[in-house]
Scaffold this active site. Structure first.
Site, PDB file in Angstrom:
ATOM      1  N   GLU A  36      -1.392 -48.695 -42.444  1.00 12.96           N
ATOM      2  CA  GLU A  36      -1.923 -50.024 -42.706  1.00 12.96           C
ATOM      3  C   GLU A  36      -1.120 -51.066 -41.937  1.00 12.96           C
ATOM      4  O   GLU A  36       0.081 -50.912 -41.726  1.00 12.96           O
ATOM      5  CB  GLU A  36      -1.814 -50.367 -44.194  1.00 12.96           C
ATOM      6  CG  GLU A  36      -2.684 -49.534 -45.091  1.00 12.96           C
ATOM      7  CD  GLU A  36      -2.479 -49.876 -46.561  1.00 12.96           C
ATOM      8  OE1 GLU A  36      -1.955 -50.982 -46.847  1.00 12.96           O
ATOM      9  OE2 GLU A  36      -2.814 -49.048 -47.405  1.00 12.96           O
ATOM     10  N   CYS A  78       2.123 -57.954 -40.568  1.00  9.63           N
ATOM     11  CA  CYS A  78       3.060 -57.076 -41.282  1.00  9.63           C
ATOM     12  C   CYS A  78       2.871 -55.663 -40.749  1.00  9.63           C
ATOM     13  O   CYS A  78       1.818 -55.040 -40.940  1.00  9.63           O
ATOM     14  CB  CYS A  78       2.786 -57.140 -42.779  1.00  9.63           C
ATOM     15  SG  CYS A  78       3.962 -56.175 -43.761  1.00  9.63           S
ATOM     16  N   CYS A 129       6.587 -49.636 -55.905  1.00 13.15           N
ATOM     17  CA  CYS A 129       5.993 -49.845 -54.588  1.00 13.15           C
ATOM     18  C   CYS A 129       4.885 -48.843 -54.272  1.00 13.15           C
ATOM     19  O   CYS A 129       5.065 -47.628 -54.434  1.00 13.15           O
ATOM     20  CB  CYS A 129       7.094 -49.750 -53.524  1.00 13.15           C
ATOM     21  SG  CYS A 129       6.518 -50.063 -51.848  1.00 13.15           S
ATOM     22  N   GLY A 178       7.115 -47.840 -45.213  1.00 18.24           N
ATOM     23  CA  GLY A 178       8.280 -47.221 -44.593  1.00 18.24           C
ATOM     24  C   GLY A 178       9.514 -48.096 -44.658  1.00 18.24           C
ATOM     25  O   GLY A 178       9.440 -49.286 -44.969  1.00 18.24           O
ATOM     26  N   SER A 200      15.509 -56.229 -49.303  1.00 13.58           N
ATOM     27  CA  SER A 200      14.748 -56.050 -50.540  1.00 13.58           C
ATOM     28  C   SER A 200      15.739 -55.770 -51.664  1.00 13.58           C
ATOM     29  O   SER A 200      16.242 -54.646 -51.797  1.00 13.58           O
ATOM     30  CB  SER A 200      13.763 -54.883 -50.388  1.00 13.58           C
ATOM     31  OG  SER A 200      12.798 -55.176 -49.404  1.00 13.58           O
ATOM     32  N   LEU A 201      16.029 -56.786 -52.464  1.00 11.05           N
ATOM     33  CA  LEU A 201      17.056 -56.664 -53.507  1.00 11.05           C
ATOM     34  C   LEU A 201      16.435 -56.314 -54.849  1.00 11.05           C
ATOM     35  O   LEU A 201      16.735 -55.281 -55.437  1.00 11.05           O
ATOM     36  CB  LEU A 201      17.844 -57.972 -53.586  1.00 11.05           C
ATOM     37  CG  LEU A 201      19.099 -57.924 -54.455  1.00 11.05           C
ATOM     38  CD1 LEU A 201      20.135 -56.977 -53.857  1.00 11.05           C
ATOM     39  CD2 LEU A 201      19.690 -59.324 -54.617  1.00 11.05           C
TER      40      LEU A 201
END
Length: 342
Positions: A90, A103, A117, A157, A212-213
């Site tokens: 995607e 993106c 996710c 990914g 990404s926290l």
């Protein structure tokens, strides 16, 4: 057959020299591909027929196949694309006042197994080549007949788990006589592969870094993101600090707000304490619910209270505008549905 899009400008020069062609021919082809958006050897009119045939024997310049396309009411467009080996990925186009942002996906599937996710619904099969990432942009630009101005590498990914290909991709799309997408218009996002953050700090390119926290402490992050058990938050903070000192660049911290998990104001205070003294800002993200995951989006009141508390504690914070909520908005959802139907 190898794709010509797998080659950076410098690698293209080397490849042309290896088949007995002059350096300037490689530069001509690079401009045909990226400046003129031509993806047919026979249309590159300043190349001889002999060279066109030689290129056709050695390289493909095909774009990706658009399998499915979803368009949101807000203009967000999600593309399901087929790779040459039949794999599905995607890529998502978002419309902003400052331009069109794509993106980009960096792997076929994902092994990071973040609990909330959709990207991890299907495990990693392989890394994408740099050319397969480039072709996502070229395919969308060809479909739109418009230029993509900004790129975020935060689709399916973990980009830093495919570090070399991702860096070649960045250098290709940043090349002045190529797509010429400015480094500050490119963002790469990692869930926290600490050694690669140190590597990235040494690249000497002004690409934006996002982390990404999604949690204010190790206990919550361990339950949400398995990577934290390998690289806990104190190690991650040290890497972020090193990156900021080495590059003098601000880092974005992505924080998805999950109902009754990480959205209480006490966690905003913990997050502010963790970030104190770092040149960062927090990007709060309303959650796109994924049926298989069981998490829910925080209420508007909770989101606002969390944001207000960070502001009160002098943390720079933004709230991401929601895009594509009326389509399969979360990364990986469209592909996962297609694979299940198949």
């Amino acid at each position: 057959m190898n794709s010509i899009y797998d080659l950076t400008r410098e690698q293209m020069v080397e490849a042309f020299l290896a088949i007995g062609e002059k350096k300037f021919r490689a530069n001509q082809v690079f401009e045909w591909l990226y400046t003129k958006n031509v993806h047919d050897w026979s249309q590159m009119t300043n190349l001889s027929k002999t060279l066109q045939a030689k290129l056709a024997e050695n390289f493909s310049c095909d774009l990706l196949e658009i399998v499915e396309k979803q368009v949101s009411a807000d203009g967000t467009t999600k593309y399901l694309l087929a790779l040459d080996d039949g794999g599905l990925i995607e890529t998502v186009l978002m419309i902003h006042p400052y331009g069109q942002s794509l993106c980009v996906t960096s792997q076929l599937g994902c092994n990071m197994a973040c609990k909330f996710c959709a990207s991890g619904l299907l495990k990693k099969q392989r890394n994408l080549t740099s050319g397969e990432m480039v072709r996502q942009i070229m395919t969308v630009q060809n479909d739109l007949n418009e230029r993509v101005s900004h790129v975020v590498i935060m689709g399916t990914g973990e980009p830093f788990d495919n570090y070399d290909n991702v860096m070649n991709f960045i250098y290709t799309i940043n090349a002045p006589k190529g797509l010429a997408i400015g480094a500050r218009h490119i963002t790469v996002s990692t869930c926290g592969l600490v050694p690669r953050i140190y590597d990235f700090a040494k690249e000497g390119i002004q690409v934006n870094l996002a982390i990404s926290l999604h949690a204010p402490n190790d206990d919550i992050r361990n339950t949400l993101m398995p990577i934290n058990k390998t690289y806990p938050m104190d190690q991650l903070r040290a890497a972020i600090k090193d990156y900021i000192e080495a590059t003098n660049r601000r880092v974005t911290l992505e924080y998805i707000l999950l109902k009754d998990v990480n959205d209480d104001v006490k966690y905003a205070r913990q997050l502010a304490h963790y970030l104190r003294g770092l040149n960062v800002y927090v990007n709060l993200i309303p959650y796109n619910a994924v049926d298989e995951k069981g998490f829910q989006k925080s209420s508007e009141d909770k989101i606002q209270a969390f944001k207000d508390e960070l502001l009160r504690l002098h943390i720079n914070v933004t709230l991401r505008k929601e895009h594509g909520s009326d389509i399969d908005g979360a990364c990986g959802q469209l592909r996962a549905k297609k694979e299940r139907r198949a």
